[in-house]
Design a protein around this motif. Structure first.
Motif, PDB file in Angstrom:
ATOM      1  N   GLU A  46      -1.321  -8.609  -3.663  1.00  0.00           N
ATOM      2  CA  GLU A  46      -0.835  -9.966  -3.920  1.00  0.00           C
ATOM      3  C   GLU A  46      -0.731 -10.811  -2.660  1.00  0.00           C
ATOM      4  OE1 GLU A  46       3.114 -12.208  -5.743  1.00  0.00           O
ATOM      5  OE2 GLU A  46       2.833 -10.066  -6.125  1.00  0.00           O
ATOM      6  N   PHE A  47      -0.335 -10.212  -1.525  1.00  0.00           N
ATOM      7  CA  PHE A  47      -0.056 -10.974  -0.309  1.00  0.00           C
ATOM      8  C   PHE A  47      -1.147 -10.899   0.751  1.00  0.00           C
ATOM      9  CE2 PHE A  47       4.093  -9.944  -2.180  1.00  0.00           C
ATOM     10  CZ  PHE A  47       4.616 -11.214  -2.322  1.00  0.00           C
ATOM     11  N   GLY A  48      -2.210 -10.137   0.517  1.00  0.00           N
ATOM     12  CA  GLY A  48      -3.308 -10.037   1.483  1.00  0.00           C
ATOM     13  C   GLY A  48      -3.008  -9.066   2.610  1.00  0.00           C
ATOM     14  N   THR A  49      -3.603  -9.318   3.765  1.00  0.00           N
ATOM     15  CA  THR A  49      -3.456  -8.417   4.913  1.00  0.00           C
ATOM     16  C   THR A  49      -2.096  -8.614   5.564  1.00  0.00           C
ATOM     17  OG1 THR A  49      -5.831  -8.483   5.300  1.00  0.00           O
ATOM     18  CG2 THR A  49      -4.454  -7.690   7.105  1.00  0.00           C
ATOM     19  N   LEU A  50      -1.361  -7.513   5.706  1.00  0.00           N
ATOM     20  CA  LEU A  50      -0.018  -7.528   6.285  1.00  0.00           C
ATOM     21  C   LEU A  50       0.145  -6.384   7.265  1.00  0.00           C
ATOM     22  CD1 LEU A  50       2.012  -7.795   2.937  1.00  0.00           C
ATOM     23  CD2 LEU A  50       1.497  -9.678   4.486  1.00  0.00           C
ATOM     24  N   VAL A  51       1.043  -6.562   8.202  1.00  0.00           N
ATOM     25  CA  VAL A  51       1.499  -5.474   9.063  1.00  0.00           C
ATOM     26  C   VAL A  51       2.980  -5.301   8.761  1.00  0.00           C
ATOM     27  CG1 VAL A  51       1.861  -4.690  11.426  1.00  0.00           C
ATOM     28  CG2 VAL A  51      -0.201  -5.983  10.852  1.00  0.00           C
ATOM     29  N   LYS A  52       3.352  -4.100   8.308  1.00  0.00           N
ATOM     30  CA  LYS A  52       4.728  -3.833   7.900  1.00  0.00           C
ATOM     31  C   LYS A  52       5.144  -2.437   8.341  1.00  0.00           C
ATOM     32  CE  LYS A  52       5.304  -7.703   5.760  1.00  0.00           C
ATOM     33  NZ  LYS A  52       6.164  -8.697   6.358  1.00  0.00           N
ATOM     34  N   THR A  53       6.413  -2.139   8.166  1.00  0.00           N
ATOM     35  CA  THR A  53       6.940  -0.795   8.415  1.00  0.00           C
ATOM     36  C   THR A  53       7.077  -0.079   7.081  1.00  0.00           C
ATOM     37  OG1 THR A  53       8.198  -1.587  10.315  1.00  0.00           O
ATOM     38  CG2 THR A  53       8.898   0.503   9.354  1.00  0.00           C
ATOM     39  N   CYS A  54       6.682   1.185   7.049  1.00  0.00           N
ATOM     40  CA  CYS A  54       6.884   2.003   5.852  1.00  0.00           C
ATOM     41  C   CYS A  54       8.376   2.330   5.784  1.00  0.00           C
ATOM     42  CB  CYS A  54       6.047   3.270   5.908  1.00  0.00           C
ATOM     43  SG  CYS A  54       6.301   4.346   4.494  1.00  0.00           S
ATOM     44  N   ALA A  55       9.055   1.771   4.778  1.00  0.00           N
ATOM     45  CA  ALA A  55      10.499   1.958   4.645  1.00  0.00           C
ATOM     46  C   ALA A  55      10.833   3.246   3.905  1.00  0.00           C
ATOM     47  CB  ALA A  55      11.114   0.770   3.916  1.00  0.00           C
ATOM     48  N   ALA A  56       9.950   3.661   2.997  1.00  0.00           N
ATOM     49  CA  ALA A  56      10.199   4.876   2.207  1.00  0.00           C
ATOM     50  C   ALA A  56       8.911   5.316   1.527  1.00  0.00           C
ATOM     51  CB  ALA A  56      11.273   4.616   1.160  1.00  0.00           C
ATOM     52  N   VAL A  57       8.842   6.604   1.250  1.00  0.00           N
ATOM     53  CA  VAL A  57       7.769   7.164   0.447  1.00  0.00           C
ATOM     54  C   VAL A  57       8.425   7.634  -0.847  1.00  0.00           C
ATOM     55  CG1 VAL A  57       5.938   8.895   0.301  1.00  0.00           C
ATOM     56  CG2 VAL A  57       6.568   7.928   2.538  1.00  0.00           C
ATOM     57  N   THR A  58       7.965   7.106  -1.989  1.00  0.00           N
ATOM     58  CA  THR A  58       8.590   7.443  -3.268  1.00  0.00           C
ATOM     59  C   THR A  58       8.110   8.799  -3.785  1.00  0.00           C
ATOM     60  OG1 THR A  58       6.901   6.384  -4.623  1.00  0.00           O
ATOM     61  CG2 THR A  58       8.712   4.988  -3.853  1.00  0.00           C
ATOM     62  N   ILE A  59       8.790   9.282  -4.788  1.00  0.00           N
ATOM     63  CA  ILE A  59       8.446  10.573  -5.390  1.00  0.00           C
ATOM     64  C   ILE A  59       7.016  10.571  -5.925  1.00  0.00           C
ATOM     65  CG2 ILE A  59       8.990  12.139  -7.305  1.00  0.00           C
ATOM     66  CD1 ILE A  59      11.925  11.284  -6.949  1.00  0.00           C
ATOM     67  N   ASN A  60       6.573   9.438  -6.481  1.00  0.00           N
ATOM     68  CA  ASN A  60       5.225   9.377  -7.040  1.00  0.00           C
ATOM     69  C   ASN A  60       4.158   8.998  -6.011  1.00  0.00           C
ATOM     70  OD1 ASN A  60       5.831   6.691  -6.750  1.00  0.00           O
ATOM     71  ND2 ASN A  60       5.512   6.131  -8.879  1.00  0.00           N
ATOM     72  N   GLY A  61       4.507   9.045  -4.727  1.00  0.00           N
ATOM     73  CA  GLY A  61       3.534   8.816  -3.662  1.00  0.00           C
ATOM     74  C   GLY A  61       3.250   7.370  -3.324  1.00  0.00           C
ATOM     75  N   ARG A  62       4.079   6.479  -3.769  1.00  0.00           N
ATOM     76  CA  ARG A  62       3.931   5.069  -3.390  1.00  0.00           C
ATOM     77  C   ARG A  62       4.745   4.791  -2.130  1.00  0.00           C
ATOM     78  NH1 ARG A  62       2.434   1.055  -7.477  1.00  0.00           N
ATOM     79  NH2 ARG A  62       1.361   2.157  -9.126  1.00  0.00           N
ATOM     80  N   TYR A  63       4.471   3.636  -1.525  1.00  0.00           N
ATOM     81  CA  TYR A  63       5.109   3.292  -0.264  1.00  0.00           C
ATOM     82  C   TYR A  63       5.878   1.988  -0.393  1.00  0.00           C
ATOM     83  CZ  TYR A  63       1.939   6.841   1.404  1.00  0.00           C
ATOM     84  OH  TYR A  63       1.269   8.021   1.571  1.00  0.00           O
ATOM     85  N   SER A  64       7.121   1.999   0.082  1.00  0.00           N
ATOM     86  CA  SER A  64       7.951   0.812   0.142  1.00  0.00           C
ATOM     87  C   SER A  64       7.813   0.245   1.548  1.00  0.00           C
ATOM     88  CB  SER A  64       9.395   1.199  -0.160  1.00  0.00           C
ATOM     89  OG  SER A  64      10.227   0.080  -0.088  1.00  0.00           O
TER      90      SER A  64
END
Length: 102
Positions: A46-64
């Motif tokens: 939705e937001f295009g190219t970003l540089v961010k910090t990985c805040a958490a890795v969820t149980i289903n393997g997604r990244y916050s």
């Protein structure tokens, strides 16, 4: 620019604060496993190219994801994203605040 699993990125914006100041050049490397606290290059759907910090890795393997400043997009607004959208993790900050002169 993407070459041999590495991406060279000019950081535009102040939402990564002191970690990657505006106009820094950062080098990212593709990595299979991303960990909490990694600085990541993201092609957000939705937001295009970003540089961010990985805040958490969820149980289903997604990244916050989160920015480094209070005015950055919130974790809730960015949502938990799939690993396929993460294009690399920060290897090096090459320059800070440079300008080209003609």
């Amino acid at each position: 620019m993407d070459l041999l699993g590495f991406s060279l990125v000019l950081v535009n914006g102040k939402r990564m604060g002191r970690v990657l100041p505006h106009r820094s050049i950062a080098l990212f490397r593709r990595k299979r496993k991303v960990s909490k606290g990694d600085i990541v290059l993201v092609k957000h759907p939705e937001f295009g190219t970003l540089v961010k910090t990985c805040a958490a890795v969820t149980i289903n393997g997604r990244y916050s994801l989160r920015g480094a400043t209070p005015d950055a997009e919130s974790e809730l607004r960015l949502g938990a994203i799939e690993g396929r959208y993460i294009k690399g993790t920060l290897v090096a900050k090459l320059f800070k605040g440079w300008t080209l002169k003609s």
